[in-house]
Design a protein around this motif. Structure first.
Motif, PDB file in Angstrom:
ATOM      1  N   PHE A 190      41.642  43.911  35.042  1.00  0.00           N
ATOM      2  CA  PHE A 190      42.991  43.724  35.567  1.00  0.00           C
ATOM      3  C   PHE A 190      43.035  42.519  36.495  1.00  0.00           C
ATOM      4  O   PHE A 190      43.958  41.684  36.419  1.00  0.00           O
ATOM      5  N   LEU A 191      42.038  42.397  37.361  1.00  0.00           N
ATOM      6  CA  LEU A 191      42.005  41.269  38.297  1.00  0.00           C
ATOM      7  C   LEU A 191      41.764  39.953  37.568  1.00  0.00           C
ATOM      8  O   LEU A 191      42.241  38.903  38.012  1.00  0.00           O
ATOM      9  N   ASP A 192      41.031  39.996  36.461  1.00  0.00           N
ATOM     10  CA  ASP A 192      40.893  38.793  35.631  1.00  0.00           C
ATOM     11  C   ASP A 192      42.274  38.341  35.158  1.00  0.00           C
ATOM     12  O   ASP A 192      42.593  37.144  35.140  1.00  0.00           O
ATOM     13  N   GLY A 193      43.094  39.308  34.767  1.00  0.00           N
ATOM     14  CA  GLY A 193      44.453  38.991  34.320  1.00  0.00           C
ATOM     15  C   GLY A 193      45.303  38.427  35.461  1.00  0.00           C
ATOM     16  O   GLY A 193      46.084  37.490  35.243  1.00  0.00           O
ATOM     17  N   VAL A 194      45.157  38.984  36.655  1.00  0.00           N
ATOM     18  CA  VAL A 194      45.884  38.459  37.807  1.00  0.00           C
ATOM     19  C   VAL A 194      45.459  37.031  38.087  1.00  0.00           C
ATOM     20  O   VAL A 194      46.291  36.160  38.392  1.00  0.00           O
ATOM     21  N   ALA A 195      44.153  36.746  37.949  1.00  0.00           N
ATOM     22  CA  ALA A 195      43.640  35.384  38.185  1.00  0.00           C
ATOM     23  C   ALA A 195      44.275  34.407  37.193  1.00  0.00           C
ATOM     24  O   ALA A 195      44.697  33.298  37.583  1.00  0.00           O
ATOM     25  N   ARG A 196      44.374  34.809  35.937  1.00  0.00           N
ATOM     26  CA  ARG A 196      45.021  33.933  34.943  1.00  0.00           C
ATOM     27  C   ARG A 196      46.487  33.720  35.268  1.00  0.00           C
ATOM     28  O   ARG A 196      47.021  32.612  35.106  1.00  0.00           O
ATOM     29  N   PHE A 197      47.138  34.787  35.733  1.00  0.00           N
ATOM     30  CA  PHE A 197      48.543  34.685  36.116  1.00  0.00           C
ATOM     31  C   PHE A 197      48.715  33.699  37.280  1.00  0.00           C
ATOM     32  O   PHE A 197      49.621  32.836  37.254  1.00  0.00           O
ATOM     33  N   LEU A 198      47.840  33.790  38.261  1.00  0.00           N
ATOM     34  CA  LEU A 198      47.926  32.882  39.407  1.00  0.00           C
ATOM     35  C   LEU A 198      47.629  31.440  39.006  1.00  0.00           C
ATOM     36  O   LEU A 198      48.265  30.502  39.506  1.00  0.00           O
ATOM     37  N   GLU A 199      46.659  31.254  38.106  1.00  0.00           N
ATOM     38  CA  GLU A 199      46.340  29.913  37.643  1.00  0.00           C
ATOM     39  C   GLU A 199      47.516  29.299  36.885  1.00  0.00           C
ATOM     40  O   GLU A 199      47.802  28.103  36.995  1.00  0.00           O
ATOM     41  N   GLY A 200      48.223  30.150  36.142  1.00  0.00           N
ATOM     42  CA  GLY A 200      49.364  29.663  35.379  1.00  0.00           C
ATOM     43  C   GLY A 200      50.513  29.210  36.253  1.00  0.00           C
ATOM     44  O   GLY A 200      51.375  28.427  35.819  1.00  0.00           O
ATOM     45  N   ARG A 201      50.533  29.699  37.480  1.00  0.00           N
ATOM     46  CA  ARG A 201      51.601  29.281  38.389  1.00  0.00           C
ATOM     47  C   ARG A 201      51.282  27.925  38.989  1.00  0.00           C
ATOM     48  O   ARG A 201      52.105  27.311  39.611  1.00  0.00           O
TER      49      ARG A 201
ATOM     50  N   LEU B 187      50.876  53.802  55.277  1.00  0.00           N
ATOM     51  CA  LEU B 187      51.636  52.548  55.300  1.00  0.00           C
ATOM     52  C   LEU B 187      50.752  51.383  55.731  1.00  0.00           C
ATOM     53  O   LEU B 187      50.878  50.268  55.210  1.00  0.00           O
ATOM     54  N   ALA B 188      49.837  51.637  56.675  1.00  0.00           N
ATOM     55  CA  ALA B 188      48.931  50.575  57.128  1.00  0.00           C
ATOM     56  C   ALA B 188      48.004  50.134  56.003  1.00  0.00           C
ATOM     57  O   ALA B 188      47.722  48.938  55.841  1.00  0.00           O
ATOM     58  N   ARG B 189      47.504  51.100  55.210  1.00  0.00           N
ATOM     59  CA  ARG B 189      46.643  50.763  54.082  1.00  0.00           C
ATOM     60  C   ARG B 189      47.407  49.942  53.045  1.00  0.00           C
ATOM     61  O   ARG B 189      46.889  48.980  52.477  1.00  0.00           O
ATOM     62  N   PHE B 190      48.632  50.347  52.779  1.00  0.00           N
ATOM     63  CA  PHE B 190      49.459  49.636  51.812  1.00  0.00           C
ATOM     64  C   PHE B 190      49.719  48.212  52.294  1.00  0.00           C
ATOM     65  O   PHE B 190      49.618  47.244  51.524  1.00  0.00           O
ATOM     66  N   GLU B 191      50.039  48.072  53.575  1.00  0.00           N
ATOM     67  CA  GLU B 191      50.296  46.754  54.145  1.00  0.00           C
ATOM     68  C   GLU B 191      49.063  45.871  54.049  1.00  0.00           C
ATOM     69  O   GLU B 191      49.148  44.673  53.755  1.00  0.00           O
ATOM     70  N   ARG B 192      47.906  46.466  54.301  1.00  0.00           N
ATOM     71  CA  ARG B 192      46.662  45.705  54.233  1.00  0.00           C
ATOM     72  C   ARG B 192      46.397  45.227  52.808  1.00  0.00           C
ATOM     73  O   ARG B 192      45.951  44.099  52.587  1.00  0.00           O
ATOM     74  N   GLY B 193      46.665  46.099  51.830  1.00  0.00           N
ATOM     75  CA  GLY B 193      46.481  45.703  50.441  1.00  0.00           C
ATOM     76  C   GLY B 193      47.411  44.572  50.040  1.00  0.00           C
ATOM     77  O   GLY B 193      47.001  43.617  49.377  1.00  0.00           O
ATOM     78  N   LEU B 194      48.674  44.680  50.450  1.00  0.00           N
ATOM     79  CA  LEU B 194      49.626  43.604  50.164  1.00  0.00           C
ATOM     80  C   LEU B 194      49.189  42.300  50.821  1.00  0.00           C
ATOM     81  O   LEU B 194      49.369  41.208  50.263  1.00  0.00           O
ATOM     82  N   GLY B 195      48.598  42.410  52.000  1.00  0.00           N
ATOM     83  CA  GLY B 195      48.171  41.222  52.741  1.00  0.00           C
ATOM     84  C   GLY B 195      47.097  40.426  52.033  1.00  0.00           C
ATOM     85  O   GLY B 195      46.904  39.239  52.339  1.00  0.00           O
ATOM     86  N   ALA B 196      46.381  41.062  51.095  1.00  0.00           N
ATOM     87  CA  ALA B 196      45.356  40.327  50.342  1.00  0.00           C
ATOM     88  C   ALA B 196      45.964  39.194  49.528  1.00  0.00           C
ATOM     89  O   ALA B 196      45.274  38.239  49.166  1.00  0.00           O
ATOM     90  N   LEU B 197      47.267  39.279  49.259  1.00  0.00           N
ATOM     91  CA  LEU B 197      47.934  38.283  48.424  1.00  0.00           C
ATOM     92  C   LEU B 197      48.711  37.259  49.243  1.00  0.00           C
ATOM     93  O   LEU B 197      49.437  36.437  48.681  1.00  0.00           O
ATOM     94  N   ASP B 198      48.552  37.312  50.556  1.00  0.00           N
ATOM     95  CA  ASP B 198      49.222  36.336  51.421  1.00  0.00           C
ATOM     96  C   ASP B 198      48.761  34.917  51.091  1.00  0.00           C
ATOM     97  O   ASP B 198      47.597  34.682  50.747  1.00  0.00           O
ATOM     98  N   GLY B 199      49.661  33.972  51.210  1.00  0.00           N
ATOM     99  CA  GLY B 199      49.319  32.572  51.043  1.00  0.00           C
ATOM    100  C   GLY B 199      49.244  32.089  49.616  1.00  0.00           C
ATOM    101  O   GLY B 199      48.856  30.937  49.367  1.00  0.00           O
ATOM    102  N   LEU B 200      49.594  32.944  48.654  1.00  0.00           N
ATOM    103  CA  LEU B 200      49.518  32.553  47.240  1.00  0.00           C
ATOM    104  C   LEU B 200      50.861  32.115  46.682  1.00  0.00           C
ATOM    105  O   LEU B 200      50.963  31.779  45.506  1.00  0.00           O
ATOM    106  N   GLY B 201      51.886  32.145  47.517  1.00  0.00           N
ATOM    107  CA  GLY B 201      53.199  31.712  47.075  1.00  0.00           C
ATOM    108  C   GLY B 201      53.949  32.726  46.249  1.00  0.00           C
ATOM    109  O   GLY B 201      54.923  32.373  45.571  1.00  0.00           O
ATOM    110  N   LEU B 202      53.528  33.988  46.280  1.00  0.00           N
ATOM    111  CA  LEU B 202      54.215  35.027  45.515  1.00  0.00           C
ATOM    112  C   LEU B 202      55.376  35.589  46.319  1.00  0.00           C
ATOM    113  O   LEU B 202      55.284  35.743  47.539  1.00  0.00           O
ATOM    114  N   ASP B 203      56.467  35.916  45.640  1.00  0.00           N
ATOM    115  CA  ASP B 203      57.567  36.566  46.336  1.00  0.00           C
ATOM    116  C   ASP B 203      57.200  38.027  46.584  1.00  0.00           C
ATOM    117  O   ASP B 203      56.232  38.555  46.036  1.00  0.00           O
ATOM    118  N   ALA B 204      57.980  38.703  47.436  1.00  0.00           N
ATOM    119  CA  ALA B 204      57.658  40.067  47.847  1.00  0.00           C
ATOM    120  C   ALA B 204      57.601  41.022  46.662  1.00  0.00           C
ATOM    121  O   ALA B 204      56.727  41.902  46.594  1.00  0.00           O
TER     122      ALA B 204
END
Length: 268
Positions: free
Chosen positions: A257-268, A157-174
């Motif tokens: 995959f991360l390139d695609g995430v970057a495009r998704f974030l830019e589109g927001r 659970l700690a590893r999962f939480e840490r991974g989710l935390g990488a996306l903090d501050g980007l304005g994404l919903d849970a």
């Protein structure tokens, strides 16, 4: 001259900052697995210092060497040189033992890890490579956690939480945050099936390696069936090794995959 600590390939020193030790994430992953490959020393039969930790790591050694299906309370007792009933003073049974095994491997090196990388991409890359290297070092783990009901132990659970935390501050919903992270984890788990299969085949010694399969078996089948029927697959005949380095395939897939995430974030 600066060279890769694993393969010896010459490296170009950066103009500033920390010097690299490896030429690629593939070499870094192999070196990581080599360091992790040696578990704690096997105790002597009759050693009186029985503990839950020793029981857990004995079970991990069995699962690494023979597969999870070979790990039983009796097998663990035999490895430790104790009576099987003595294990139940520390572990309720096999199900709890497996949970404790997952807890142990997810928390390895946890106290000595560097601080989380800066930026969402670096954070997700670190989380993905940790998971990939975990399956490469402890292949039985994939069987346990790649389910709809994985063991909810604290270190996982700690590893999962840490991974989710990488996306903090980007304005994404849970929900979106979870979808992105599960996509990253899914790449590690999907290609992890190939890694685990490769390890199991090597352990049994009764099958072709991935390199042999691509270099020998696939061309032979294509020739038999008619390579002209499968031109795209036949086109790789002279470049079979390109698809045998799973570390490189994982690195390529993760980056795209991360390139695609970057495009998704830019589109927001």
């Amino acid at each position: 001259m600066l060279t890769c600590a694993l393969c010896g390939k010459e490296l170009t020193p950066p103009s500033r900052g920390r010097k690299p030790r490896y030429c690629s994430r593939s070499c870094q992953a192999r070196a990581y697995r080599a360091r992790r490959a040696a578990p704690p020393a096997r105790p002597q039969r009759g050693d009186p210092g029985l503990s839950q930790e020793r029981i857990v790591w004995a079970a991990i050694r069995i699962a690494n060497a023979e597969g999870l299906e070979s790990m039983s309370m009796r097998h663990v007792a035999d490895v430790l040189g104790v009576k099987v009933m003595s294990l139940y003073n520390y572990v309720e049974g096999k199900d709890e033992l497996i949970d404790l095994m997952v807890e142990a491997v997810f928390s390895v090196d946890g106290d000595s890890e560097p601080p989380p990388p800066q930026g969402w991409r670096a954070g997700l890359e670190a989380a993905a490579w940790f998971e990939w290297e975990l399956y490469s070092t402890y292949p039985w783990v994939l069987e346990v956690i790649a389910t709809v009901q994985p063991p909810l132990v604290p270190s996982l659970l700690a590893r999962f939480e840490r991974g989710l935390g990488a996306l903090d501050g980007l304005g994404l919903d849970a929900a979106t945050t979870h979808r992105v992270y599960l996509g990253v984890s899914g790449i590690a788990q999907g290609l992890g099936l190939l890694r685990v299969s490769e390890i199991a085949a090597g352990r049994r010694g009764d099958g072709l390696s991935l390199s042999q399969w691509r270099r020998v078996k696939v061309p032979a089948v294509l020739d038999e069936l008619g390579a002209d029927r499968y031109p795209r697959q036949a086109a790789l005949r002279e470049n079979t090794e390109i698809l045998t380095d799973l570390d490189e395939i994982f690195d390529f897939s993760l980056r795209r995959f991360l390139d695609g995430v970057a495009r998704f974030l830019e589109g927001r």
